[in-house]
Structure formats: C-alpha cells, structure tokens
Design a protein around this motif. Structure first.
Motif, PDB file in Angstrom:
ATOM      1  N   ARG A 295       0.695  -1.474   0.006  1.00  0.00           N
ATOM      2  CA  ARG A 295      -0.095  -0.016  -0.018  1.00  0.00           C
ATOM      3  C   ARG A 295       0.996   1.197   0.078  1.00  0.00           C
ATOM      4  NH1 ARG A 295      -2.635  -1.230   4.137  1.00  0.00           N
ATOM      5  NH2 ARG A 295      -4.064  -2.565   3.056  1.00  0.00           N
ATOM      6  N   THR A 296       2.069   1.115   0.848  1.00  0.00           N
ATOM      7  CA  THR A 296       2.725   2.337   0.787  1.00  0.00           C
ATOM      8  C   THR A 296       3.586   2.672  -0.281  1.00  0.00           C
ATOM      9  OG1 THR A 296       2.912   2.122   3.395  1.00  0.00           O
ATOM     10  CG2 THR A 296       4.620   3.533   2.327  1.00  0.00           C
ATOM     11  N   GLU A 297       4.183   1.351  -0.810  1.00  0.00           N
ATOM     12  CA  GLU A 297       4.866   1.451  -2.100  1.00  0.00           C
ATOM     13  C   GLU A 297       4.085   2.006  -3.314  1.00  0.00           C
ATOM     14  OE1 GLU A 297       7.943   0.989  -2.364  1.00  0.00           O
ATOM     15  OE2 GLU A 297       8.852   0.012  -0.737  1.00  0.00           O
ATOM     16  N   THR A 298       2.763   1.551  -3.436  1.00  0.00           N
ATOM     17  CA  THR A 298       1.948   1.970  -4.553  1.00  0.00           C
ATOM     18  C   THR A 298       1.835   3.543  -4.549  1.00  0.00           C
ATOM     19  OG1 THR A 298       0.895  -0.048  -4.477  1.00  0.00           O
ATOM     20  CG2 THR A 298      -0.472   1.771  -5.426  1.00  0.00           C
TER      21      THR A 298
ATOM     22  N   ILE B 246      18.441   6.217   2.514  1.00  0.00           N
ATOM     23  CA  ILE B 246      17.063   6.176   3.184  1.00  0.00           C
ATOM     24  C   ILE B 246      16.235   4.967   2.400  1.00  0.00           C
ATOM     25  CG2 ILE B 246      14.814   7.015   4.084  1.00  0.00           C
ATOM     26  CD1 ILE B 246      16.118   9.738   3.786  1.00  0.00           C
ATOM     27  N   PHE B 247      16.438   5.026   1.121  1.00  0.00           N
ATOM     28  CA  PHE B 247      15.596   3.845   0.204  1.00  0.00           C
ATOM     29  C   PHE B 247      16.357   2.495   0.819  1.00  0.00           C
ATOM     30  CE2 PHE B 247      16.020   1.374  -3.421  1.00  0.00           C
ATOM     31  CZ  PHE B 247      14.795   1.112  -3.864  1.00  0.00           C
ATOM     32  N   PHE B 248      17.740   2.561   0.439  1.00  0.00           N
ATOM     33  CA  PHE B 248      18.433   1.460   0.708  1.00  0.00           C
ATOM     34  C   PHE B 248      18.518   0.928   2.373  1.00  0.00           C
ATOM     35  CE2 PHE B 248      20.436   2.152  -3.351  1.00  0.00           C
ATOM     36  CZ  PHE B 248      20.188   1.029  -3.810  1.00  0.00           C
TER      37      PHE B 248
ATOM     38  N   ALA C 140      15.298  -1.159   2.593  1.00  0.00           N
ATOM     39  CA  ALA C 140      15.634  -2.214   1.684  1.00  0.00           C
ATOM     40  C   ALA C 140      16.269  -3.086   2.536  1.00  0.00           C
ATOM     41  CB  ALA C 140      16.399  -2.048   0.383  1.00  0.00           C
ATOM     42  N   GLY C 141      17.278  -2.748   3.424  1.00  0.00           N
ATOM     43  CA  GLY C 141      17.959  -3.899   4.286  1.00  0.00           C
ATOM     44  C   GLY C 141      16.949  -4.158   5.480  1.00  0.00           C
ATOM     45  N   ILE C 142      16.292  -3.555   5.985  1.00  0.00           N
ATOM     46  CA  ILE C 142      15.051  -3.700   6.816  1.00  0.00           C
ATOM     47  C   ILE C 142      14.275  -4.949   6.286  1.00  0.00           C
ATOM     48  CG2 ILE C 142      13.126  -3.212   8.487  1.00  0.00           C
ATOM     49  CD1 ILE C 142      14.401  -0.399   8.617  1.00  0.00           C
ATOM     50  N   GLU C 143      13.867  -4.631   5.193  1.00  0.00           N
ATOM     51  CA  GLU C 143      12.787  -5.448   4.161  1.00  0.00           C
ATOM     52  C   GLU C 143      13.676  -6.962   3.947  1.00  0.00           C
ATOM     53  OE1 GLU C 143      12.218  -3.786   0.638  1.00  0.00           O
ATOM     54  OE2 GLU C 143      10.189  -3.147   1.277  1.00  0.00           O
ATOM     55  N   LEU C 144      14.866  -6.765   3.790  1.00  0.00           N
ATOM     56  CA  LEU C 144      15.767  -8.093   3.507  1.00  0.00           C
ATOM     57  C   LEU C 144      15.858  -8.799   4.936  1.00  0.00           C
ATOM     58  CD1 LEU C 144      17.467  -9.713   1.764  1.00  0.00           C
ATOM     59  CD2 LEU C 144      19.416  -8.310   2.168  1.00  0.00           C
ATOM     60  N   LYS C 145      16.102  -8.237   5.994  1.00  0.00           N
ATOM     61  CA  LYS C 145      16.376  -8.781   7.138  1.00  0.00           C
ATOM     62  C   LYS C 145      14.849  -9.423   7.622  1.00  0.00           C
ATOM     63  CE  LYS C 145      18.285  -9.453  11.334  1.00  0.00           C
ATOM     64  NZ  LYS C 145      19.066  -8.245  11.921  1.00  0.00           N
TER      65      LYS C 145
ATOM     66  N   VAL D  57       7.546   3.505   9.982  1.00  0.00           N
ATOM     67  CA  VAL D  57       7.838   5.091  10.317  1.00  0.00           C
ATOM     68  C   VAL D  57       8.702   5.402   9.121  1.00  0.00           C
ATOM     69  CG1 VAL D  57       8.874   6.844  11.716  1.00  0.00           C
ATOM     70  CG2 VAL D  57       7.618   4.957  12.872  1.00  0.00           C
ATOM     71  N   VAL D  58       9.728   4.859   8.683  1.00  0.00           N
ATOM     72  CA  VAL D  58      10.597   5.375   7.696  1.00  0.00           C
ATOM     73  C   VAL D  58      10.130   4.990   6.216  1.00  0.00           C
ATOM     74  CG1 VAL D  58      12.960   5.475   6.868  1.00  0.00           C
ATOM     75  CG2 VAL D  58      12.707   5.018   9.199  1.00  0.00           C
ATOM     76  N   ARG D  59       9.462   4.115   6.064  1.00  0.00           N
ATOM     77  CA  ARG D  59       9.129   3.793   4.635  1.00  0.00           C
ATOM     78  C   ARG D  59       8.105   4.830   3.795  1.00  0.00           C
ATOM     79  NH1 ARG D  59       8.038  -0.885   1.376  1.00  0.00           N
ATOM     80  NH2 ARG D  59       8.385  -2.282   3.271  1.00  0.00           N
ATOM     81  N   PRO D  60       7.186   5.540   4.450  1.00  0.00           N
ATOM     82  CA  PRO D  60       6.694   6.732   3.949  1.00  0.00           C
ATOM     83  C   PRO D  60       7.672   7.653   3.553  1.00  0.00           C
ATOM     84  CG  PRO D  60       5.357   5.966   5.589  1.00  0.00           C
ATOM     85  CD  PRO D  60       6.625   5.336   5.839  1.00  0.00           C
ATOM     86  N   LEU D  61       8.658   8.032   4.539  1.00  0.00           N
ATOM     87  CA  LEU D  61       9.683   8.956   3.793  1.00  0.00           C
ATOM     88  C   LEU D  61      10.396   8.538   2.926  1.00  0.00           C
ATOM     89  CD1 LEU D  61      11.027  11.530   4.928  1.00  0.00           C
ATOM     90  CD2 LEU D  61      12.682   9.929   6.338  1.00  0.00           C
TER      91      LEU D  61
END
Length: 472
Positions: A25-28, A84-86, A89-94, A270-274
């Motif tokens: 939803r946030t990525e869209t 910030i984007f990466f 991405a690091g949190i997603e991967l973890k 918190v950070v994904r929307p940023l």
C-alpha cells in the motif's frame, strides 16, 4: 510417507498477507509519486524556457566542504536520499530472512533463483549486444535492477486485481534484487578507497550495533550517529547507500514476548513513507531529467550501449525471471498454484523490467565522467521501463477478470470476523458462526414464505367473494 508437492505462488499465510498488503500500500502510493516526479523532471528538463533552471538547481552545490560534503543537489539526492531507500531495503531483507519467505530455504529458492536469473540474463543480453556492436561493456549492470515502487504504480494505474501471492512474489523478488544490486554497487563501482574513513564508518556501525543490542532507545541518538556513519562511508569511496543497507540489516526483525511488532518492523513502518514518498521521488526528479527529443529516442536503438539497456530490461528481465521460476518448478517438487497460469508469471516477469530508480543510479556510476552517454543511458532506462510497463499492462489486462475472481475469493468475509474466510476453513468456530448466519437467514426466509402464503390465500378468498357478488 513423502511430503506433498509444494505449490509455487500459493496462498500466503495470514500474517505474511497482512504485512505484504501494508508494505505494498505504501509502495503503491510512493510509486504514483515517483511517476509524477519522473514526468515533472522530463517536462522541467525539456521545456526550453525551463531547461536552464533545471540545470542550475541540479548542479547547485551545498554542504560543508571541510567534511568533503560540498555536493550538488543531484548528488545529495543520489547519495543521501537513496541511503534512506536502501535502509528500508535492508530492513525488508532482514525481515524476509528471519520471518518471511526467505526464512525457509525451500520457499526462498524460488525468489532467489528468479532474481538471480532476472539479473544474469539482462546483463548477458547487454554484454552480447555491445560485443557485437562494439560498444562499452561498462553498463552491463544497468538493466539488472527492478523498481518495485514503479511496478506497483503501474499496477495501481491499470487497476489490476493481481492476487496477493503474485504481488508478494514481486515484492520478495525486488528485495532479493536490491540485495544483489547493492553488492554490485559495492564491488564493481567502488574506485579509490580511503581506509581511514572506511574504518571510521565500520567503527560507527559497530557502535550502532552495540546500542541496538543493549536496547538503547531514542531517535536523537541514532539519527546523528547514522549521519556520521553515512558521511564517513561517502568519504571512504564506497557508495554511501551501503551505509543505509548495513544499518537496516542490523535491526532486530523478530518479535519477543510482549511485543506486537519487532523494532525493525516499527522503524520500517515509520521510515517507509519517508523513503517512498520523499526520498525516491526527489531522486527521480533530479535524475530523470534527460532530453527526449525524437532524434534522441531514435539514437537509443542505434547505439549498442543504449540498445543493450532497452533489450536487457524488456527481453532479458522477462526471460530471466520467467525462466528461473519455471526451472525451479521443473527441477524441484514444487508446482504452480492451481489458481494461476504460467502466463501470469510471464506477465509479472515482464513488469519486473521496469528498472527505474536503481538502474538510473547504476547508469550514473557506470558512465561517470561521460555526461552525454550518461544521459543517453538514462533515456534508454526510461524507454525500456516504459516498453516493459506497456507490455505488462496488455498481458495483465488479458487475465484481469480471472484476477478479480481470485481477489474477491481472498477478500470474502461472510462471517464478519475481520479475517478472510479462506483462512478460517479449518476453524470449527468459523463453521458454527456460518451455521448460525444461515439459520437466521433460513428463519427469515421461512417467515417471508409464510407471510407471502397468507397474502396469496387472502387474495384468493377476496377474489372468490367478489365473483359471487357479481353473480347475485
């Protein structure tokens, strides 16, 4: 007794489905902003009256020169905001490694193999195109990346009812893709290394890790520390986005007793929307502003470097991801979900040919020092992504009615429990609730039947009396 064959792209577990829905939803939304930013950049850079202002703003320098951070706005966007984007991405991967699809080696095989093939084949297509055409091999990594936000924005625009399993596959594929893109940047696009600055960044990361393990809280501690780590990493010669992914991988993404969400999931929320709403769109605004005149677009198909990028994104990505998925199903005990067809996998593989954000970044790194070729490669990334998006739209629209049926089946909640019915079919309480609902409906229908019968008898009796009166 042997285990039953595992279904490829089968139904997600409820917690995974909830997480994927929230993330997508946030990525869209971010993807739609990314589209707007890209269009704004193209208009700003191509309207004659505005072009000079775009160049002036992009190349305007600011920052402390004494710290080696007197950077242009364009570089702040690429090296600073993309960190910030990466980080996300690091949190997603973890999270995928400790609680998601990548935790189970059998489940991880599909997205990992698909992602690897989806990077190797585009690189091979680019290399072969440039070997035969006499072009530069420096851009072999440009068509290897997938832009998940842009891909999801396309899905939002065309309104497809893509099942959650295919969306999750696209998301997991992009996470693995990001990991290998980070490795490519770190290994192949690091020139001279300042070991003192790199050692300082490593020390900062060690402090970051120590504070996390000790449970120290407070953004006022971590944000300044993160900025110091980022600055040291930038000055070391290693691309600064590596600092972001390293810090993301250090966060704990497993829940402990009494926790509803892990620290990693909370920070990501918190950070994904940023990241999706500000960092990536601003990067696009200052990276996508290239000349798109008719002559420039025609040159894309005449130069081996740019032709290799377009073919890599459009042909290489689709064949690589589809081929990797098919090979995984062919040579393991896995089989495709009964609800899906291989045409669906090919459509999603084609959609993964949208390689906007990271492809633009790698293009800048690969042809650093050649401004003309850098802009031409950027134009090729834009054109290749547009062609891939158009082909994927056509393929997905052909199956949209079937996707809608699957989506509605996944969302159905007839017992109003807040949980889709497909996840409650093994719960006796669900069937008792459904029985009570059907009994109430049956009682209501019986009452209506008795009422209608009584009304009909009254009409018959009333009609007979009127006929007798007429005869008299």
């Amino acid at each position: 007794m042997s285990a039953p064959p595992r279904k490829v792209l089968g139904r997600l577990s409820l917690p995974e489905r909830t997480f994927v829905a929230d993330a997508l939803r946030t990525e869209t939304v971010g993807g739609v902003l990314l589209l707007i930013a890209a269009v704004a950049a193209l208009i700003w850079a191509n309207v004659p009256a505005l072009h000079s202002s775009y160049e002036s703003v992009s190349h305007y320098h600011l920052g402390p020169a004494a710290l080696g951070l007197d950077l242009s706005v364009e570089h702040w966007a690429a090296d600073g905001l993309l960190a910030i984007f990466f980080f996300v991405a690091g949190i997603e991967l973890k999270r995928e490694l400790v609680a998601g699809d990548l935790k189970d080696p059998k489940a991880a095989a599909l997205p990992v193999v698909a992602a690897l093939c989806g990077m190797a084949v585009p690189a091979l297509v680019y290399t072969l195109t440039n070997l035969t055409g006499g072009g530069s091999l420096a851009g072999w990594a440009v068509p290897t990346a997938t832009d998940i936000a842009f891909a999801l924005a396309v899905l939002a625009v065309i309104g497809t009812w893509l099942p959650s399993a295919l969306r999750a596959f696209l998301l997991t594929l992009a996470v693995v893709d990001d990991l290998f893109a980070i490795l490519i940047i770190a290994v192949f696009f690091t020139a001279d290394i300042d070991f003192a600055a790199l050692g300082g960044a490593a020390a900062g990361l060690a402090v970051f890790w120590f504070l996390l393990r000790k449970g120290v809280r407070g953004w006022y501690i971590y944000v300044p520390l993160a900025l110091v780590i980022w600055a040291l990493m930038y000055n070391s010669g290693v691309h600064a986005t590596i600092a972001g992914v390293a810090m993301g991988l250090m966060l704990r993404c497993s829940t402990r007793e009494g926790e509803q969400h892990s620290p990693g999931e909370h920070i990501e929320h918190v950070v994904r929307p940023l990241s999706a709403g500000l960092a990536v769109p601003l990067f696009a605004l200052f990276s996508a502003g290239v000349s798109v005149s008719g002559g420039a677009l025609g040159d894309v198909f005449r130069q081996p470097e740019t032709l290799g990028v377009v073919l890599g994104l459009v042909v290489g990505k689709a064949l690589g991801i589809f081929g990797g998925t098919w090979l995984t199903a062919r040579f393991t005990r896995a089989s495709l979900s009964d609800d899906l067809a291989w045409a669906d996998v090919f459509a999603v593989a084609t959609l993964a040919g949208i390689g906007f954000t990271v492809s633009l970044l790698i293009g800048e790194l690969a042809f650093d020092g050649d401004a003309t070729l850098t802009d031409e490669v950027k134009a090729a990334v834009l054109l290749g992504s547009l062609i891939a998006a158009t082909l994927a739209t056509v393929l997905l629209k052909l199956r949209n009615a079937e996707y809608r049926r699957l989506y509605e089946a996944e969302e159905r909640d007839e017992d109003h429990s807040g949980i889709p019915d497909v996840y409650e079919e093994d719960d006796p309480a669900y069937h008792l609730r459904m029985a009570a609902i059907h009994e109430r409906k049956a009682a209501e229908h019986r009452r209506l039947a008795e009422l209608k019968t009584a009304e009909r008898l009254a009409e018959v009796a009333g009609g007979a009396g009127e006929e007798d009166d007429r005869r008299a």
